[in-house]
Enzyme design. Structure first.
Site, mmCIF file in Angstrom:
data_model
loop_
_atom_site.group_PDB
_atom_site.id
_atom_site.type_symbol
_atom_site.label_atom_id
_atom_site.label_comp_id
_atom_site.label_asym_id
_atom_site.label_seq_id
_atom_site.Cartn_x
_atom_site.Cartn_y
_atom_site.Cartn_z
ATOM 1 N N SER A 97 0.802 -1.130 0.165
ATOM 2 C CA SER A 97 0.094 0.006 -0.070
ATOM 3 C C SER A 97 0.853 1.402 -0.072
ATOM 4 O O SER A 97 0.396 2.427 0.038
ATOM 5 C CB SER A 97 -1.006 0.074 1.331
ATOM 6 O OG SER A 97 -0.219 0.053 2.556
ATOM 7 N N ASN A 145 -2.356 -2.383 13.294
ATOM 8 C CA ASN A 145 -3.752 -2.249 13.432
ATOM 9 C C ASN A 145 -4.327 -1.050 14.023
ATOM 10 O O ASN A 145 -5.070 -0.113 13.385
ATOM 11 C CB ASN A 145 -4.326 -3.588 13.792
ATOM 12 C CG ASN A 145 -4.066 -4.719 12.922
ATOM 13 O OD1 ASN A 145 -3.744 -4.602 11.804
ATOM 14 N ND2 ASN A 145 -4.604 -5.979 13.431
ATOM 15 N N THR A 163 -40.066 26.320 -10.746
ATOM 16 C CA THR A 163 -40.129 24.811 -10.160
ATOM 17 C C THR A 163 -40.315 24.275 -11.592
ATOM 18 O O THR A 163 -40.833 24.818 -12.624
ATOM 19 C CB THR A 163 -41.647 24.872 -9.474
ATOM 20 O OG1 THR A 163 -42.707 25.234 -10.218
ATOM 21 C CG2 THR A 163 -41.559 25.606 -8.257
ATOM 22 N N HIS A 164 -39.915 22.930 -11.528
ATOM 23 C CA HIS A 164 -39.837 22.262 -12.942
ATOM 24 C C HIS A 164 -39.132 22.850 -13.932
ATOM 25 O O HIS A 164 -39.152 22.729 -15.103
ATOM 26 C CB HIS A 164 -41.381 21.825 -13.439
ATOM 27 C CG HIS A 164 -42.095 21.326 -12.355
ATOM 28 N ND1 HIS A 164 -42.461 20.144 -12.116
ATOM 29 C CD2 HIS A 164 -42.859 22.056 -11.439
ATOM 30 C CE1 HIS A 164 -43.465 19.934 -11.132
ATOM 31 N NE2 HIS A 164 -43.580 21.236 -10.745
ATOM 32 N N SER A 208 -13.223 27.353 -27.261
ATOM 33 C CA SER A 208 -13.311 26.225 -27.856
ATOM 34 C C SER A 208 -12.216 26.274 -29.094
ATOM 35 O O SER A 208 -11.855 27.531 -29.605
ATOM 36 C CB SER A 208 -14.581 26.390 -28.765
ATOM 37 O OG SER A 208 -14.557 25.494 -30.007
ATOM 38 N N LYS A 217 -16.950 30.995 -28.631
ATOM 39 C CA LYS A 217 -17.317 30.318 -27.322
ATOM 40 C C LYS A 217 -16.560 30.679 -25.886
ATOM 41 O O LYS A 217 -15.558 30.990 -26.116
ATOM 42 C CB LYS A 217 -17.188 28.563 -27.567
ATOM 43 C CG LYS A 217 -18.033 28.126 -28.605
ATOM 44 C CD LYS A 217 -19.374 27.660 -28.188
ATOM 45 C CE LYS A 217 -19.076 26.121 -27.464
ATOM 46 N NZ LYS A 217 -20.468 25.875 -27.055
ATOM 47 N N ASN A 249 -16.823 28.779 -22.511
ATOM 48 C CA ASN A 249 -17.645 27.610 -21.934
ATOM 49 C C ASN A 249 -17.437 27.526 -20.489
ATOM 50 O O ASN A 249 -16.454 27.904 -19.904
ATOM 51 C CB ASN A 249 -16.946 25.982 -22.490
ATOM 52 C CG ASN A 249 -17.455 26.030 -23.963
ATOM 53 O OD1 ASN A 249 -18.511 26.417 -24.460
ATOM 54 N ND2 ASN A 249 -16.505 25.603 -24.598
ATOM 55 N N GLU A 256 -19.238 22.597 -15.184
ATOM 56 C CA GLU A 256 -19.488 21.405 -15.627
ATOM 57 C C GLU A 256 -18.603 20.324 -14.916
ATOM 58 O O GLU A 256 -19.210 19.163 -14.622
ATOM 59 C CB GLU A 256 -19.134 21.211 -17.213
ATOM 60 C CG GLU A 256 -20.049 22.213 -17.930
ATOM 61 C CD GLU A 256 -19.500 22.533 -19.510
ATOM 62 O OE1 GLU A 256 -18.707 23.050 -19.649
ATOM 63 O OE2 GLU A 256 -20.007 21.193 -20.195
ATOM 64 N N TYR A 291 -9.771 -6.583 12.437
ATOM 65 C CA TYR A 291 -9.114 -5.861 11.378
ATOM 66 C C TYR A 291 -8.992 -7.278 10.215
ATOM 67 O O TYR A 291 -8.669 -8.475 10.454
ATOM 68 C CB TYR A 291 -7.546 -5.664 11.353
ATOM 69 C CG TYR A 291 -6.819 -5.248 10.303
ATOM 70 C CD1 TYR A 291 -7.067 -4.127 9.949
ATOM 71 C CD2 TYR A 291 -6.168 -5.988 9.469
ATOM 72 C CE1 TYR A 291 -6.413 -3.529 8.636
ATOM 73 C CE2 TYR A 291 -5.524 -5.632 8.400
ATOM 74 C CZ TYR A 291 -5.506 -4.345 8.197
ATOM 75 O OH TYR A 291 -4.771 -3.768 6.858
ATOM 76 N N LYS A 336 -8.360 3.520 1.910
ATOM 77 C CA LYS A 336 -7.635 4.888 1.816
ATOM 78 C C LYS A 336 -7.689 5.595 0.468
ATOM 79 O O LYS A 336 -7.948 6.842 0.482
ATOM 80 C CB LYS A 336 -6.011 4.538 2.256
ATOM 81 C CG LYS A 336 -5.824 4.532 3.623
ATOM 82 C CD LYS A 336 -4.281 3.947 4.220
ATOM 83 C CE LYS A 336 -4.071 2.532 4.408
ATOM 84 N NZ LYS A 336 -5.081 2.099 4.785
HETATM 85 N N1 ARG Z 1 -1.237 -1.246 5.297
HETATM 86 C C1 ARG Z 1 -2.200 -1.836 6.369
HETATM 87 C C2 ARG Z 1 -3.546 -1.132 5.951
HETATM 88 O O1 ARG Z 1 -3.574 -0.156 5.444
HETATM 89 C C3 ARG Z 1 -1.631 -1.538 7.486
HETATM 90 C C4 ARG Z 1 -2.037 -2.504 8.707
HETATM 91 C C5 ARG Z 1 -1.614 -3.847 8.479
HETATM 92 N N2 ARG Z 1 -2.043 -4.793 9.470
HETATM 93 C C6 ARG Z 1 -2.163 -6.207 9.371
HETATM 94 N N3 ARG Z 1 -2.423 -6.802 10.200
HETATM 95 N N4 ARG Z 1 -1.481 -6.700 8.186
HETATM 96 O O2 ARG Z 1 -4.427 -1.522 6.328
#
Ligand code: ARG
Length: 459
Positions: A24, A111, A156-157, A278, A284, A286, A291, A318, A326
């Site tokens: 990660s 964790n 309205t509408h 444009s 134009k 825009n 948007e 966990y 994330k």
């Molecule tokens: N990179 C992990 C996450 O974002 C961190 C926690 C990892 N914990 C584990 N027991 N493998 O969740």
């Protein structure tokens, strides 16, 4: 070779594909600051409780600052083999300070560490959203103040309904955004408890002080249940839900700006700074920012649905599934902050076209309700009958291709003999809006009162 952090029971290292799906670090490096802040608080507590020596902790806390400055300076070498930000930081700390680095993870797990880091990050974003909302609200207030009594059609509408004031329309968004702001504030207050010290899931046998780390990180208190602390992501979901609702509001306003800036409406002129041209049509201009804001809710709501789907059905506590929390939140937060800033810029820069607004305000028989109300008030007609009489007059005007005030008194009296010359006063758009003095109504006096109230309330 086996992993340096947890490789004790492993004879072989991971397959390259295993490493790719598992890592990660590519995205959670954004948690570096929070991770180091959390680790420094944890270390200080380990010293205060006598679990680690003062000299080890001094080295750890100092070393963590060195690592942070390396990361912030851009010189840090992130390693995919080290999976995530937590292990990248710890591994580097080991290189910097040596043996004491290995003691930092006492009475802690990744964790509770990641749950803490992420809460700190989302908490910052809730604050940023509140700031962005307040800036936008101030821009809307300025627009409202300037045109508190400018008349425009209310719809309205998307059909002409009754005349309203420009200020009233701007202030409608101030109200919506204020609720968004309070949603972020509520979410922030609820999320502001510390998971740190929950360890892997069960707490720890070390005599830690969770109140101390909670206070050091600006949390109101430690979370009361270690299983809950490491396994819920409802705080992130609340942020995403608030962000989705906010993005929905922005999307509606953006849609109005797209319509209003068209040659057919000409209600507003967007500044060059928030428009594009444009490559083929020279005339134009825009409303691209509007948007894009209109569209951004797709990503934000998508993140909300994605994370809710990840979390549903997960057994406590966990599971690695939760690492998928994330990227969704990062993208949604970035998107929301950008949309808020773009909307604020557009609103700050845009110019309302008072004449076009007023002209449109009177078209489409917008004061028909005023006429019906007059029949009730002055002639004592039941509202249903007044509605019918007015409808007949509207049909007559439509046939003749004119607006209501252009009908002659004789024409009106042919529909109802009680109608007098006085009727023409109520058919004007300015009288119409000025008469809507009920609390929260569109009368300029009401609108000004709301503007004053908000100017006092906004920091
Ligand atoms: N990179 C992990 C996450 O974002 C961190 C926690 C990892 N914990 C584990 N027991 N493998 O969740």
């Amino acid at each position: 070779t086996a992993n340096a952090m947890w490789g004790g029971r492993f004879a072989a290292g991971p397959d390259a594909i295993m490493e790719a799906i598992n890592a990660s670090i590519g995205f959670d490096k954004r948690l570096a600051k929070q991770d180091i802040e959390g680790s420094r608080a944890h270390a200080a507590m380990l010293a205060a409780t006598g679990i680690l020596s003062d000299s080890d902790v001094a080295a750890i806390r100092e070393g963590l600052l060195t690592v942070l400055s390396e990361i912030e300076g851009g010189g840090f070498q992130f390693s995919t083999a080290l999976e995530d930000i937590h292990m990248n930081v710890e591994a580097r700390l080991k290189q910097v300070i040596g043996e004491p680095a290995g003691r930092l993870h006492t009475a802690r797990s990744r964790n509770d560490q990641v749950a803490t880091d992420f809460r700190l990050w989302v908490r910052d974003q809730a604050d940023a959203a509140i700031q962005g909302l307040e800036a936008l609200m101030r821009a809307l207030l300025r627009q409202a103040e300037q045109g508190a009594d400018w008349v425009m059609p209310g719809f309205t509408h998307l059909q002409t309904a009754q005349p309203v004031t420009w200020g009233h329309h701007m202030m409608a968004y101030v109200e919506m955004l204020a609720r968004d702001r309070s949603r972020f504030a509520d979410a922030r207050a609820r999320m502001n408890e510390s998971p740190l010290g929950a360890a892997a899931l069960a707490g720890t046998s070390f005599p830690i002080d969770r109140h101390m780390t909670a206070a050091a990180l600006g949390f109101d208190r430690p979370m009361a249940n270690s299983l809950d602390a490491v396994s819920d992501r409802d705080f992130a979901l609340e942020f995403l839900a608030a962000a989705s609702i906010c993005a929905m509001h922005l999307s509606r306003f953006a849609e109005e700006l797209v319509i209003w800036s068209s040659a057919q409406f000409r209600f507003v002129r967007l500044s060059d700074r928030f428009s594009t041209g444009s490559s083929i049509m020279p005339q134009k201009k825009n409303p691209d920012a509007a948007e894009l804001i209109r569209a951004k809710i797709g990503r934000i709501l998508g993140a909300n649905v994605a994370l809710l789907t990840v979390m549903k059905g997960l057994p406590l506590t966990y599971s690695k599934d939760m690492q998928e929390d994330k990227e969704q939140v990062f993208d949604a937060a970035d998107t929301l902050m950008l949309a808020l800033a773009a909307m604020e810029g557009m609103v700050r820069d845009m110019t309302a076209n008072r004449e076009a607004l007023e002209q449109a305000a009177g078209s489409g028989f917008s004061t028909a309700t005023d006429l019906a109300d007059w029949l009730v008030r002055v002639l004592g007609l039941p509202f249903r009958e007044a509605h019918h009489v007015t409808g007949t007059l509207v049909a007559m005007a439509e046939q003749a291709g004119v607006d209501l005030p252009e009908l002659s008194l004789a024409q009106m009296q042919s529909v109802h003999p009680g109608i007098t010359q006085d009727i023409f006063a109520v058919l004007g758009v300015h009288n119409s809006v000025a008469s809507r003095t009920s609390y929260g109504g569109t009368a300029p006096a009401q609108v000004r009162a709301q503007i004053a109230r908000w100017k006092e309330m906004l920091p």
